[in-house]
Design a protein around this motif. Structure first.
Motif, mmCIF file in Angstrom:
data_model
loop_
_atom_site.group_PDB
_atom_site.id
_atom_site.type_symbol
_atom_site.label_atom_id
_atom_site.label_comp_id
_atom_site.label_asym_id
_atom_site.label_seq_id
_atom_site.Cartn_x
_atom_site.Cartn_y
_atom_site.Cartn_z
ATOM 1 N N ILE A 86 0.989 -1.091 0.037
ATOM 2 C CA ILE A 86 -0.101 0.063 -0.001
ATOM 3 C C ILE A 86 0.766 1.224 0.000
ATOM 4 N N ILE A 87 1.820 1.291 0.963
ATOM 5 C CA ILE A 87 3.084 2.209 1.282
ATOM 6 C C ILE A 87 3.661 2.568 -0.645
ATOM 7 N N VAL A 88 3.654 1.225 -1.027
ATOM 8 C CA VAL A 88 4.245 1.862 -2.140
ATOM 9 C C VAL A 88 3.918 2.096 -3.259
ATOM 10 N N MET A 89 2.520 2.038 -3.638
ATOM 11 C CA MET A 89 1.655 2.402 -4.661
ATOM 12 C C MET A 89 1.031 3.539 -4.719
ATOM 13 N N LEU A 90 0.956 4.152 -3.114
ATOM 14 C CA LEU A 90 1.155 5.218 -2.505
ATOM 15 C C LEU A 90 1.564 6.327 -3.118
ATOM 16 N N VAL A 91 2.828 5.886 -2.659
ATOM 17 C CA VAL A 91 3.987 6.946 -3.254
ATOM 18 C C VAL A 91 3.912 6.659 -5.037
ATOM 19 N N ALA A 92 3.996 5.891 -5.473
ATOM 20 C CA ALA A 92 3.920 6.250 -6.468
ATOM 21 C C ALA A 92 2.977 6.832 -7.453
ATOM 22 N N ALA A 93 1.910 6.352 -7.029
ATOM 23 C CA ALA A 93 0.814 7.208 -7.272
ATOM 24 C C ALA A 93 0.617 9.103 -7.994
ATOM 25 N N PHE A 94 1.059 9.317 -5.953
ATOM 26 C CA PHE A 94 1.133 10.612 -5.580
ATOM 27 C C PHE A 94 2.615 10.997 -5.472
ATOM 28 N N ILE A 95 3.174 10.589 -5.181
ATOM 29 C CA ILE A 95 4.986 11.516 -5.338
ATOM 30 C C ILE A 95 5.558 11.069 -6.806
ATOM 31 N N ALA A 96 5.943 9.298 -7.231
ATOM 32 C CA ALA A 96 6.955 9.100 -8.490
ATOM 33 C C ALA A 96 6.221 10.092 -9.684
ATOM 34 N N HIS A 97 4.736 9.880 -9.572
ATOM 35 C CA HIS A 97 3.588 10.222 -10.908
ATOM 36 C C HIS A 97 3.385 11.029 -10.469
#
Length: 138
Positions: A86-97
């Motif tokens: 969940i943390i990785v997907m949050l970072v991917a969606a809202f920070i990295a992308h």
């Protein structure tokens, strides 16, 4: 218990959880395997979205996307394994992308939705966790 197409709601719920858990886990594990098998090449281009350095960030993503995803697929320590995912997907969606168009965030958000749903519902009876709980209840 209601019957739907000759099966109880409980059986259908556990079947749905099994399908969702295994398919999401295996799809994410293949995503993580690509990073693990090409670690050196990925390290040269991997971003550092939360300031830990590219090597640490890549290692944490591999831990979540490969190892936690395998645990998810077999249903072992399911809710605990879902937290890094969940943390990785949050970072991917809202920070990295975060500055990218929705089409770049879509896959992360879809996985995030699945992972949060599984976290709330649990792994179901047809999982390692379900078998452990069954044995502990006898």
């Amino acid at each position: 218990m209601k019957k739907i197409f000759f099966y109880s709601d409980t059986i259908l719920k556990n079947l749905a959880l099994l399908i969702l858990r295994v398919s999401a886990g295996l799809m994410m594990a293949t995503h993580g395997w690509a990073k693990l098998s090409e670690f050196s090449a990925k390290l040269q281009t991997f971003s550092d979205p939360i300031g830990l350095g590219p090597a640490v960030s890549l290692q944490l993503v591999i831990f979540a996307e490969f190892f936690c995803a395998i645990f998810l697929a077999i249903g072992f320590l399911t809710r605990l394994s879902l937290i890094p995912l969940i943390i990785v997907m949050l970072v991917a969606a809202f920070i990295a992308h975060g500055d990218d168009p929705f089409s770049a965030q879509e896959k992360s958000l879809l996985f995030l939705t699945i992972f949060v749903s599984l976290f709330l519902l649990g792994p179901g009876k047809w999982s390692v966790d379900g078998q452990i709980n069954r044995k502990n209840n006898y």
